[in-house]
Design a protein around this motif. Structure first.
Motif, mmCIF file in Angstrom:
data_model
loop_
_atom_site.group_PDB
_atom_site.id
_atom_site.type_symbol
_atom_site.label_atom_id
_atom_site.label_comp_id
_atom_site.label_asym_id
_atom_site.label_seq_id
_atom_site.Cartn_x
_atom_site.Cartn_y
_atom_site.Cartn_z
ATOM 1 N N GLY A 7 13.247 0.678 -2.553
ATOM 2 C CA GLY A 7 12.836 -0.415 -1.685
ATOM 3 C C GLY A 7 11.360 -0.722 -1.844
ATOM 4 O O GLY A 7 10.630 -0.033 -2.557
ATOM 5 N N ALA A 8 10.928 -1.758 -1.174
ATOM 6 C CA ALA A 8 9.528 -2.179 -1.220
ATOM 7 C C ALA A 8 8.729 -1.406 -0.170
ATOM 8 O O ALA A 8 9.041 -1.496 1.018
ATOM 9 N N PRO A 9 7.723 -0.650 -0.578
ATOM 10 C CA PRO A 9 6.988 0.183 0.383
ATOM 11 C C PRO A 9 6.368 -0.606 1.539
ATOM 12 O O PRO A 9 6.395 -0.133 2.678
ATOM 13 N N LEU A 10 5.847 -1.794 1.273
ATOM 14 C CA LEU A 10 5.239 -2.575 2.361
ATOM 15 C C LEU A 10 6.285 -3.034 3.374
ATOM 16 O O LEU A 10 6.048 -2.977 4.585
ATOM 17 N N LEU A 11 7.431 -3.471 2.891
ATOM 18 C CA LEU A 11 8.498 -3.904 3.800
ATOM 19 C C LEU A 11 9.059 -2.712 4.574
ATOM 20 O O LEU A 11 9.289 -2.805 5.785
ATOM 21 N N THR A 12 9.252 -1.613 3.878
ATOM 22 C CA THR A 12 9.734 -0.404 4.553
ATOM 23 C C THR A 12 8.737 0.021 5.631
ATOM 24 O O THR A 12 9.133 0.351 6.755
ATOM 25 N N GLY A 13 7.449 -0.008 5.307
ATOM 26 C CA GLY A 13 6.422 0.348 6.281
ATOM 27 C C GLY A 13 6.399 -0.581 7.476
ATOM 28 O O GLY A 13 6.276 -0.135 8.625
ATOM 29 N N ALA A 14 6.539 -1.885 7.230
ATOM 30 C CA ALA A 14 6.558 -2.851 8.333
ATOM 31 C C ALA A 14 7.767 -2.621 9.241
ATOM 32 O O ALA A 14 7.655 -2.663 10.472
ATOM 33 N N LEU A 15 8.928 -2.355 8.646
ATOM 34 C CA LEU A 15 10.125 -2.088 9.450
ATOM 35 C C LEU A 15 9.998 -0.771 10.209
ATOM 36 O O LEU A 15 10.445 -0.665 11.359
#
Length: 194
Positions: free
Chosen positions: A131-139
């Protein structure tokens, strides 16, 4: 999901129990959003219970089955309701925040499924960091914050629980909020193991 098998099964048990409870509220009079003065339940309460039951059972199935189910199946199962909730939130201000929360949950489940599918080339579990680390972090921030906010509301209500809804014993009045807390924690755990 990857990680210890025990964690996957505990997450599956928790979210299946929450899904079962939400499904039982659909069969009975839902505990939330009673129409004022009439004792009837609003369509929003049924909508919310259905969304939470789908998320609970879906999270349980995803935690146990991992990538054995094609990612496209999971994407359609959660992506379609997410789009419906986004459209419903855009169409009017009534229950907008709650509908947006359900849309974020559906999109997060879709994202998780697609990340699992993308990383499942070498067995049943996807590699860490799929997955995308930034999107995972935001979620992770969203569901972590949501869980903390819901927990504070649950503990901050008079008597340590939610105020009694019409016709509910005081001991069970906080269950809908506790279910939402459990779902937020479950989603946080799923994202954390990506």
């Amino acid at each position: 999901m990857h990680g210890p098998v025990l964690v996957s099964w505990l997450l599956a048990a928790l979210t299946a129990a929450v899904g079962g409870y939400c499904l039982s509220r659909l069969r009975r009079s839902p505990c939330t959003d009673h129409a004022p003065g009439r004792g009837a339940t609003s369509p929003h309460a049924h909508e919310s219970d259905a969304a939470e039951a789908l998320m609970g059972f879906g999270m349980a199935a995803m935690a146990v089955s991992g990538s054995t189910v094609p990612a496209a199946v999971w994407a359609w199962l959660f992506g379609a309701p997410a789009v419906v909730f986004l459209l419903a939130a855009a169409s009017g201000p009534a229950h907008r925040a709650h509908r947006l929360h359900h849309a974020v949950g559906g999109l997060a489940m879709t994202y998780t499924a697609l990340a699992m599918g993308a990383g499942s080339g070498h067995g049943h579990h996807h590699p860490a960091g799929a997955g995308a680390p930034l999107l995972t972090g935001a979620l992770l921030l969203y569901f972590g914050g949501y869980s903390l906010w819901t927990g504070v509301r649950l503990l901050g209500a008079p008597g340590g629980g939610a105020p009694a809804a019409a016709g509910l014993p005081p001991a069970t009045a906080g269950l809908p909020r506790a279910c939402r807390l459990s779902m937020g924690i479950g989603m946080f755990a799923m994202l954390l193991t990506m």
